[in-house]
Design an enzyme around this catalytic site. Structure first.
Site, mmCIF file in Angstrom:
data_model
loop_
_atom_site.group_PDB
_atom_site.id
_atom_site.type_symbol
_atom_site.label_atom_id
_atom_site.label_comp_id
_atom_site.label_asym_id
_atom_site.label_seq_id
_atom_site.Cartn_x
_atom_site.Cartn_y
_atom_site.Cartn_z
ATOM 1 N N GLU A 1 48.165 51.201 73.449
ATOM 2 C CA GLU A 1 48.684 52.276 74.286
ATOM 3 C C GLU A 1 49.707 53.129 73.540
ATOM 4 O O GLU A 1 49.754 54.357 73.701
ATOM 5 C CB GLU A 1 49.293 51.703 75.568
ATOM 6 C CG GLU A 1 48.281 51.171 76.560
ATOM 7 C CD GLU A 1 47.665 49.839 76.156
ATOM 8 O OE1 GLU A 1 46.575 49.506 76.646
ATOM 9 O OE2 GLU A 1 48.293 49.130 75.329
ATOM 10 N N PRO B 1 53.788 49.314 76.592
ATOM 11 C CA PRO B 1 53.806 49.433 75.122
ATOM 12 C C PRO B 1 53.914 50.876 74.634
ATOM 13 O O PRO B 1 54.314 51.105 73.491
ATOM 14 C CB PRO B 1 52.470 48.805 74.703
ATOM 15 C CG PRO B 1 52.093 47.906 75.823
ATOM 16 C CD PRO B 1 52.584 48.587 77.053
ATOM 17 N N HIS C 1 47.371 44.649 86.978
ATOM 18 C CA HIS C 1 46.407 45.725 87.208
ATOM 19 C C HIS C 1 46.693 46.466 88.515
ATOM 20 O O HIS C 1 45.818 47.173 89.026
ATOM 21 C CB HIS C 1 44.976 45.182 87.273
ATOM 22 C CG HIS C 1 44.513 44.507 86.024
ATOM 23 N ND1 HIS C 1 44.864 43.219 85.712
ATOM 24 C CD2 HIS C 1 43.744 44.954 85.002
ATOM 25 C CE1 HIS C 1 44.310 42.887 84.549
ATOM 26 N NE2 HIS C 1 43.636 43.920 84.103
#
Length: 335
Positions: free
Chosen positions: A57, A86, A126
């Site tokens: 990311e 990240p 998620h």
């Protein structure tokens, strides 16, 4: 169109209008994205315009910043909003500050798409709703649509914006608006029913809220999935609530919110994220500052629990019509 189709249409329109628009991220090319939002774009525009990125990311956003600084308009997908951490240094220290630190010599016209929120039993990694973290960062715009029509117009505006836009997409709305309950489809009287999305180019401004539902008894300030929950709550509670859909969370359209609260004299703030330090706290403070002498009852917040994301109890974690309706009744009956 569903929201998925509307978002894909927005990228298709912009890629067709501007060769500098590129789309990339994890699995967004050949596979079409984990939710199939980018399906077909690589086949249509080629692998130089729509392509896969490594599972990094920080690398995805860092590459987007460089692309934007040198003339491209990248649309980068973070596969789930939970994965942005990240990339947070690239977002906060590079993308958000580039225009200021270069004295305007460079801009950062990047759009970072992130599916957010729960509803798919995705568990703790998620299902998060991190919008409040982005609103704290000067230089970022934070957007969350509640329906396909707005989703397409907002995404087109985001791609054309010369500043970085965090574009949050509620996963529960991907396949169409609903009436606030996880087991029922969209109510037939909704004016935002599926299909009311133009095929071509149009914009929805990044600085204007929508009066989603007019009312006189209480103002509900919300965004994303919770717009539909608030509408269901008002219907079931029999309360004439005015629902303000922020659409652009920050910078927000304070003028529309203040005008509504001054009209109704009451305010309930609703969001899916945890309550403590959620964006509802900022909304409540702004309403208190600007509407104090018009308020006839305390402002209420309805939000997620202050706990780690509860996988097995996620439908209890979400503010539902029952919780929102109870808050509406308390505020209307108080004062």
């Amino acid at each position: 169109m569903t929201m998925i189709q509307a978002l894909r249409s927005a990228m298709d329109v912009m890629m067709g209008r501007d060769d500098n628009v590129v789309v990339f991220g994890q699995d967004v090319g050949y596979f079409g994205g984990v939710f199939r939002v980018t399906e077909g774009l690589q086949a249509k525009y080629g692998s130089n315009r729509c392509f896969d990125a490594p599972i990094s990311e920080g690398g995805i956003v860092g590459a987007a910043v460089g692309m934007g600084a040198y003339g491209l308009r990248p649309v980068a997908e973070i596969q789930f909003a939970d994965y942005f951490y990240p990339a947070s240094d690239q977002i906060v220290s590079e993308a958000a500050r580039l225009r200021y630190r270069s004295a305007g010599d460079f801009t950062c016209p990047i759009t970072i798409r992130m599916p957010c929120g729960g509803g798919i039993y995705g568990g703790q990694t998620h299902s998060q709703s991190p919008e409040a973290l982005f609103t704290h960062v000067c230089g970022l715009r934070t957007v969350m649509p509640s329906n396909p029509l707005d989703a397409k117009g907002l995404l087109i505006s985001a791609i054309e914006c010369d500043d970085p836009v965090i574009f949050l997409e509620p996963k529960r709305l991907y396949n169409g608006p609903f009436d606030g309950h996880h087991d029922r489809p969209v109510v037939p009287w909704s004016r935002h029913a599926l299909g009311n999305v133009p095929e071509g180019y149009y914009r929805v401004p990044l600085d204007k809220a929508s009066v989603f539902r007019s009312g006189s008894q209480v103002t509900v300030v919300t965004y994303g999935t919770m717009v539909w929950v608030a509408e269901a709550a008002a219907q079931e509670a029999g309360i004439d609530a005015e629902i303000i859909d922020l659409r652009a969370i920050w910078p927000m359209d304070l003028e529309t919110v203040v005008a509504s609260v001054k009209k109704t004299g009451r305010c309930v703030v609703v969001h899916e994220a945890t309550k403590t330090s959620g964006f509802g706290a900022e909304l409540s403070a702004l309403v208190q500052e600007h509407c104090f002498y018009h308020l006839e009852a305390p402002i209420e917040r309805v939000a997620g629990w202050d706990t780690p994301y509860p996988h097995a109890q996620e439908w209890a974690y979400f503010p539902g019509p029952d919780r929102v309706g109870a808050a509406l009744r308390r505020v209307v009956e108080g004062g």
